[in-house]
Design a protein around this motif. Structure first.
Motif, short mmCIF file in Angstrom:
data_model
loop_
_atom_site.label_atom_id
_atom_site.label_comp_id
_atom_site.label_asym_id
_atom_site.label_seq_id
_atom_site.Cartn_x
_atom_site.Cartn_y
_atom_site.Cartn_z
N VAL A 55 59.35 41.77 11.14
CA VAL A 55 60.59 42.36 10.64
C VAL A 55 61.45 41.31 9.95
N THR A 56 61.47 40.10 10.52
CA THR A 56 62.27 39.01 9.96
C THR A 56 61.52 37.69 10.14
N GLN A 57 61.88 36.73 9.30
CA GLN A 57 61.43 35.34 9.46
C GLN A 57 62.57 34.44 9.02
N ALA A 58 62.81 33.41 9.79
CA ALA A 58 63.85 32.46 9.43
C ALA A 58 63.50 31.09 10.00
N GLY A 59 63.92 30.08 9.29
CA GLY A 59 63.72 28.72 9.76
C GLY A 59 64.50 27.75 8.90
N PRO A 60 65.07 26.73 9.50
CA PRO A 60 65.91 25.79 8.76
C PRO A 60 65.16 24.64 8.09
N THR A 61 63.87 24.52 8.29
CA THR A 61 63.15 23.31 7.87
C THR A 61 63.22 23.06 6.37
N LYS A 62 62.88 24.06 5.56
CA LYS A 62 62.88 23.87 4.10
C LYS A 62 64.29 23.69 3.55
N ALA A 63 65.24 24.46 4.07
CA ALA A 63 66.62 24.31 3.60
C ALA A 63 67.16 22.92 3.95
N VAL A 76 61.44 31.22 13.35
CA VAL A 76 61.71 32.35 14.22
C VAL A 76 61.17 33.59 13.51
N ILE A 77 60.32 34.33 14.21
CA ILE A 77 59.70 35.53 13.64
C ILE A 77 60.15 36.72 14.48
N GLY A 78 60.80 37.68 13.83
CA GLY A 78 61.22 38.90 14.51
C GLY A 78 60.08 39.91 14.48
N VAL A 79 59.73 40.41 15.65
CA VAL A 79 58.54 41.26 15.81
C VAL A 79 58.95 42.59 16.43
N PHE A 80 58.50 43.70 15.83
CA PHE A 80 58.74 45.00 16.43
C PHE A 80 57.84 46.04 15.77
N ASN A 81 57.94 47.26 16.27
CA ASN A 81 57.18 48.40 15.74
C ASN A 81 58.10 49.61 15.81
N ALA A 95 70.68 48.79 23.46
CA ALA A 95 69.47 47.98 23.57
C ALA A 95 68.85 47.67 22.21
N MET A 96 69.13 48.49 21.23
CA MET A 96 68.52 48.26 19.91
C MET A 96 69.03 46.98 19.24
N ILE A 97 70.11 46.41 19.72
CA ILE A 97 70.56 45.14 19.15
C ILE A 97 69.52 44.04 19.40
N GLU A 98 68.65 44.25 20.36
CA GLU A 98 67.63 43.25 20.70
C GLU A 98 66.38 43.36 19.83
N ALA A 99 66.31 44.38 18.99
CA ALA A 99 65.16 44.52 18.11
C ALA A 99 65.49 43.89 16.76
N PRO A 100 64.62 43.12 16.22
CA PRO A 100 63.29 42.77 16.72
C PRO A 100 63.37 41.69 17.80
N ILE A 101 62.36 41.67 18.63
CA ILE A 101 62.21 40.62 19.62
C ILE A 101 61.59 39.42 18.91
N ARG A 102 62.08 38.24 19.22
CA ARG A 102 61.71 37.06 18.45
C ARG A 102 60.64 36.20 19.11
N VAL A 103 59.79 35.66 18.26
CA VAL A 103 58.82 34.63 18.63
C VAL A 103 59.29 33.36 17.93
N TYR A 104 59.24 32.26 18.64
CA TYR A 104 59.78 31.00 18.15
C TYR A 104 58.66 29.97 18.09
N ILE A 105 58.42 29.40 16.92
CA ILE A 105 57.38 28.39 16.76
C ILE A 105 58.05 27.09 16.36
N THR A 106 57.78 26.05 17.13
CA THR A 106 58.38 24.75 16.89
C THR A 106 57.29 23.70 16.71
N GLU A 107 57.61 22.71 15.89
CA GLU A 107 56.65 21.63 15.65
C GLU A 107 56.94 20.49 16.62
N ASN A 108 55.89 19.98 17.23
CA ASN A 108 55.99 18.86 18.15
C ASN A 108 55.88 17.55 17.38
#
Length: 155
Positions: A55-63, A76-81, A95-108
């Motif tokens: 549903v969404t994707q955001a990340g500060p790395t490139k900016a 951060v990837i927003g995921v829903f159906n 409860a809909m304010i929580e949609a999409p539920i987010r997955v967070y991927i970080t670089e080590n």
């Protein structure tokens, strides 16, 4: 004052680093041997394979890079159906304010990635009284979906 001086030094150096995500209550935090970019790609593929939508994707790395600041990969990837969205909305408008539920991927620091997310059961916990038993069932079902997404992404 000392903290401000350290922050200014890091900004001047052009690089900001924080420690890795640590496990915390209600979160799944799973390190991967995959590189950050590969983990992002694998996660997007796993989301689709589990019949969920991005549903969404955001990340500060490139900016940040465009401003001359180097930070580790961060997405951060927003995921829903829509099937879940319609049902959750019927149970609890709030409860809909929580949609999409987010997955967070970080670089080590070593270039690998970590996949993290708040479990849907945690995300929907504040709405259980309003949403009733069915909202709890949906949250548990989504816990399984997100666990499947994580397992597939980390393979």
């Amino acid at each position: 004052m000392i903290r401000l001086a350290v922050l200014v030094w890091f900004l001047a150096a052009g690089t900001i680093f924080a420690g890795p995500l640590e496990p915390r209550d209600g979160w799944e935090v799973q390190a991967s041997s995959k590189g950050y970019d590969d983990l992002v790609a694998a996660t997007l593929k796993a989301i689709r394979a589990n019949k969920m939508g991005v549903v969404t994707q955001a990340g500060p790395t490139k900016a940040a890079a465009s401003r001359g600041i180097t930070i580790p990969g961060n997405r951060v990837i927003g995921v829903f159906n829509n099937r879940y969205a319609v049902e959750v909305l019927g149970l609890s408008v709030a409860a809909m304010i929580e949609a999409p539920i987010r997955v967070y991927i970080t670089e080590n620091a070593d270039g690998t990635g970590t996949l993290s997310y708040k479990t849907p059961s945690l995300v929907y916990a504040p709405y259980m009284e309003e949403g009733g038993a069915r909202l709890g069932e949906i949250a548990v079902e989504l816990d399984g979906v997100f666990a499947s997404i994580a397992a597939a992404a980390l393979e």
